[in-house]
Every structure is written in C-alpha cells, then in structure tokens.
Design an enzyme around this catalytic site. Structure first.
Site, mmCIF file in Angstrom:
data_model
loop_
_atom_site.group_PDB
_atom_site.id
_atom_site.type_symbol
_atom_site.label_atom_id
_atom_site.label_comp_id
_atom_site.label_asym_id
_atom_site.label_seq_id
_atom_site.Cartn_x
_atom_site.Cartn_y
_atom_site.Cartn_z
ATOM 1 C CB SER A 1 54.515 8.751 44.432
ATOM 2 O OG SER A 1 55.390 9.077 45.477
ATOM 3 C CG HIS B 1 51.823 8.910 48.972
ATOM 4 N ND1 HIS B 1 51.832 10.152 48.367
ATOM 5 C CD2 HIS B 1 52.884 8.237 48.440
ATOM 6 C CE1 HIS B 1 52.836 10.230 47.520
ATOM 7 N NE2 HIS B 1 53.489 9.087 47.539
ATOM 8 C CG ASP C 1 50.170 12.320 50.277
ATOM 9 O OD1 ASP C 1 51.112 11.830 50.938
ATOM 10 O OD2 ASP C 1 50.018 12.121 49.062
#
Length: 282
Positions: free
Chosen positions: A105, A259, A230
C-alpha cells in the site's frame, strides 16, 4: 539517559540519524526479504508472510515506521525523503544486500523514493503489494484519471474527527467477504497504535506526491501484485499504471483480491514473493 536514548540501545531497535529508534524483527537466515508496512500498519501485519517464508529458507526483516507500532514518534520526519533514509538506516545497520523489498500500500512510495535517493546497490528486486501511493493519485490536467482533491480532503476531515470511526466504515471492504471480526479488529487495533499526527502527515504526502518520473527510472526487477476488487487502491488507478511505468515490471492480478490480500490470500502472495525473490537472486 533519556527514554528515547535507552530505547535505541535495546535489542530489536535501530537508531536512525535524528536519534529516532525504529523497532524491527529479523527472523531466519538466507536470502533477505525486507517488509515495509501499509499506512498506519506496522511489522505485526507480516507474520503470515514471515513465518512460512522463513521455513522456506528466507531471512525476513520487518520494521515499524517512525510514529508506528513500537518505534518512536519524534513528531517530524513524516515525508518520503526521511522515510527512505530510515529504510537505508535499517539496511545499513543489518548489513543487508541482495534484498527483495516488499511494500504494501503506502509503502510503494517509500520503496520508489528509496531507489531514487539511495540507488539499488542493496536491492535485487521489489514487490509492490496492493500499491496505493503510485504512480500519482491526484487528478490534474496531465493526470485525468486521478481523484479529485476534494475526496482526499473529505477523507482527511473524517480521520481528524474520529479515526476509529473512519476505520470502521471501511473495514469490511478492506478484506475479502467472510473475514472474521477478530481479523478485522486485529488490523484496526494495529492502525490505532500509529501516531495520529504521523497518520495525517503521511496521508497528505501519499495523496499529493507524483512518482511517475521516479518509477520510470527504476531499473531493478519489479513485481506488482494487485487485486481486482481492491476498494482502497483500485487496480486501474494504482496497480496497473504503476506496473506499466516500471521498465522491468510485471503485474499479477488476483481475481477477487482486496487490499487485505496479505491475510486473505496469504499462501498465493507468499508463493509469488518466494518465486520472484529466487529469480532475482539466482
């Protein structure tokens, strides 16, 4: 000796240039994998990678970013240059080379800035897992597929009003359907251990930094792993364009991946990391 100085001399901590102490874990031996955590997360997110990959012969290092987990919160240094320097301090203190950097991320931006700022002398390859900072999130005249600044401002207002509620409103879509409440709470608790000041500053740089030119200059093997479901970092906004800008990049799309693939699809993520790292160091 003050508290921070005592902390920096304890086992499991590395002191960086501004005397901030970073907590780290160093498990196993063999080819080194260094894990960088997502926004407001810390080294505790990585055991479902580190334990099985140690058993496969890798050395797995993970550390808490400044202001996160057990590391110090110096109240400053929440910018990509300083975070890249912190990563260099960790690699230098542990004398690591031939490293595969694995970033989730937010950490995609840290890795890109590290390579821009410190070069690839220690790095064999990079894995960007569900990248959420690259290539450029903000909508501008030359980035029409980005998001409007008002969306980021509204999210930041939510965070500053009640971060626990911000997390709760997004918790279910972060993970795959059917994820237990215990697993969701585990992640929420981790996020709430981060300094709110750090969280806000990092959110601001994440949503405003343009990494397109830096990505295009990276010349190490790169693997992007991204889910097509996601909601936190949509594939077409971050993962696919990030892979396209990397000269030696490849993209693997996980059907139904969210995610939280590091938990929900850990076995597949681990297999892809292991195969890629072996290829980079063969």
């Amino acid at each position: 000796m003050n508290h921070d100085a005592r902390l920096a001399t304890q086992p499991g901590f590395i002191r960086v240039n501004d005397h901030t102490a970073l907590h780290y874990r160093d498990w196993g031996t063999g080819t080194p994998l260094v894990f960088l955590s997502g926004w407001t997360l810390n080294a505790d997110m990585w055991p479902y990678q580190s334990v099985p990959l140690v058993q496969e012969g890798f050395r797995c290092v993970a550390y808490d970013r400044r202001g996160h987990g057990r590391s110090n919160d110096p109240g400053r240094g929440y910018d990509y240059d300083t975070l890249a320097d912190d990563l260099e301090a960790v690699l230098d203190a542990l004398d690591l080379s031939g490293v595969t950097l694995v970033g989730h991320s937010f950490a995609s931006g840290e890795i890109v800035r590290y390579l821009s700022r410190h070069g690839a002398r220690r790095v064999a390859g990079i894995v960007l897992l569900s990248p959420a900072s690259t290539p450029y999130l903000l909508k501008t005249d030359d980035n029409p597929n980005g998001l409007d600044a008002s969306l980021f401002a509204a999210a930041l207002d939510e965070i500053l009003t009640s971060f626990p509620d911000w997390i709760e409103r997004r918790a279910l879509e972060y993970f795959a359907p059917g994820t237990s409440r215990a697993a969701i709470q585990w992640t929420a608790d981790m996020m709430l251990r981060a300094s709110l000041h750090a969280a806000v500053q990092l959110n601001r740089i994440q949503t405003s930094t343009d990494f397109r030119r830096e990505l295009a200059r990276i010349d190490v093997p790169a693997l992007v792993l991204h889910g097509d479901s996601d909601a936190s970092a949509p594939l077409e906004l971050t993962g696919r364009p990030t892979a396209a800008l990397l000269a030696r990049g490849s993209l693997k799309v996980y059907e139904g991946g969210t995610h939280g693939m590091y938990l929900n699809q850990a076995a597949r993520v681990n297999a892809d990391i292991a195969a890629f790292a072996r290829l980079c160091t063969a």
